[in-house]
Design a protein around this motif. Structure first.
Motif, short mmCIF file in Angstrom:
data_model
loop_
_atom_site.label_atom_id
_atom_site.label_comp_id
_atom_site.label_asym_id
_atom_site.label_seq_id
_atom_site.Cartn_x
_atom_site.Cartn_y
_atom_site.Cartn_z
N PHE A 43 0.84 -1.20 0.00
CA PHE A 43 0.00 0.00 0.00
C PHE A 43 0.88 1.25 0.00
O PHE A 43 0.58 2.23 -0.69
CB PHE A 43 -0.93 0.01 1.21
N GLN A 44 1.95 1.22 0.75
CA GLN A 44 2.85 2.37 0.79
C GLN A 44 3.51 2.62 -0.56
O GLN A 44 3.69 3.78 -0.97
CB GLN A 44 3.88 2.18 1.89
N GLN A 45 3.82 1.56 -1.28
CA GLN A 45 4.33 1.75 -2.64
C GLN A 45 3.26 2.35 -3.54
O GLN A 45 3.55 3.17 -4.43
CB GLN A 45 4.80 0.40 -3.20
N GLN A 46 2.01 1.98 -3.31
CA GLN A 46 0.90 2.54 -4.07
C GLN A 46 0.78 4.04 -3.79
O GLN A 46 0.49 4.84 -4.70
CB GLN A 46 -0.39 1.81 -3.71
N VAL A 47 1.02 4.44 -2.56
CA VAL A 47 1.00 5.86 -2.20
C VAL A 47 2.06 6.61 -3.00
O VAL A 47 1.81 7.69 -3.55
CB VAL A 47 1.24 6.03 -0.69
N VAL A 48 3.26 6.04 -3.09
CA VAL A 48 4.34 6.67 -3.86
C VAL A 48 3.94 6.77 -5.33
O VAL A 48 4.20 7.78 -5.99
CB VAL A 48 5.65 5.89 -3.69
N ALA A 49 3.32 5.70 -5.85
CA ALA A 49 2.90 5.72 -7.25
C ALA A 49 1.89 6.83 -7.51
O ALA A 49 1.95 7.52 -8.53
CB ALA A 49 2.32 4.36 -7.64
#
Length: 341
Positions: free
Chosen positions: A174-180
């Motif tokens: 989810f945190q990678q999705q935030v960065v994306a």
């Protein structure tokens, strides 16, 4: 037929191989005592499958220290030159990037890197993707129609979805999705999305818990990785599933490809064997072992998953690579600003 279960995915700790690292136990000498120390943040089933195949093929034993990828990355950074680790296998690329950022990973053999598409490797060639997963929307079929799902993951942060969306802000994916979202839409948009989810969504402590909640009818929708749904399907049976997967596509950050991957520590005293392990990971045999144990996509061309995955070339994911995500440090800052961390 695939055989991984949800409980296996959630069970991290010192496994049968890892038990050799406990006091009083030892590993039989093999291949001139070339026993490798693997720091592992990936789920155990694919690791155990790969280690078994590697040892059978090479005679080289592997002892495994299992844990959370981010915590293992912090441990490697703290240990520095004194680390006993030879290889770091992370569930998430940002943890590899964090270790690489401290100059702790060695360049991988160019032949190893060639086996995987370049966009799933480190720009400096210090780590390589071993498997890919996709961010998806899991929905309860009796509570909502697929046609009613929005065209962007950002739309879930509005009042129309109040108390209908489960998400896990402590999930690395989810945190990678935030960065994306920040990369594609801007930091302000990412922060607004998180604040909207905090206001209207429902927080769970893990992706798998969110998926279980949807399956059980507690909430209509969850943001998750694809493989948690497949693990639950294996446990309950395909004909008993109340939930299904939805892929947003359209280059939206709701369909983000993230990878698990591995690198060799510069301080490894068994660098040749460690390079051989990572090379085996991306070989046809190694990739088959990994994706036979978890519903991740193989990254080596020509290898086919036994899971009924949506074809990789039909996902139409967000145009963000693991290298673009870096160490995902800004995700934590955004989560704090949104009062989600």
């Amino acid at each position: 037929m695939y055989d991984v279960t949800r409980r296996q995915l959630m069970h991290l700790g010192i496994g049968a191989a890892g038990a050799a690292m406990l006091p009083g136990l030892s590993v039989p000498a093999r291949a001139e005592d070339q026993t490798l120390a693997l720091y592992n943040g990936q789920h155990r089933p694919p690791v155990e499958a790969l280690v078994a195949a590697f040892t059978a093929a090479t005679g080289i034993a592997v002892v495994t220290r299992n844990g959370n990828s981010a915590q293992l990355a912090s441990q490697l950074i703290e240990e520095g030159a004194n680390s006993p680790a030879d290889v770091f296998w992370s569930e998430e690329s940002p943890s590899l990037a964090a270790v690489d950022g401290k100059g702790l990973l060695a360049p991988l053999d160019p032949e190893t890197l060639k086996q995987i598409p370049e966009k799933y490797t480190a720009r400096d060639g210090t780590w390589v993707g071993a498997g890919a997963r996709c961010r998806v929307v899991v929905y309860n079929k009796s509570m909502i129609e697929a046609s009613a799902l929005p065209k962007s993951v950002l739309d879930f942060a509005g009042e129309a979805w109040a108390d209908k969306v489960a998400f896990a802000p402590n999930s690395g994916a989810f945190q990678q999705q935030v960065v994306a979202v920040a990369l594609l839409k801007g930091r302000d948009a990412a922060l607004a999305w998180l604040k909207g989810l905090r206001q209207y969504g429902r927080v769970y402590n893990s992706d798998s818990a969110a998926v279980e909640a949807v399956e059980g009818g507690d909430i209509p929708v969850a943001l998750s990785n694809n493989y948690y749904w497949y693990a639950l399907e294996q446990e309950l049976g395909p004909d008993n599933m109340n939930s299904a997967l939805h892929f947003i596509g359209n280059g939206d950050p709701g369909t983000l490809i993230t990878v698990s991957g591995a690198g060799v520590l510069k301080t490894s005293k068994k660098a040749e064997a460690a390079q051989r392990f990572v090379s085996f990971m991306v070989s046809a045999e190694g990739q088959a072992a990994i994706v036979g144990a978890i519903a991740e996509y193989p990254l080596r061309p020509g290898v086919v998953s036994p899971f009924p995955l949506k074809p990789f070339d039909q996902l139409d994911p967000a145009p963000v690579t693991p290298a673009d995500l870096g160490d995902a440090a800004d995700a934590l800052a955004l989560l704090r600003e949104a009062d989600l961390a």
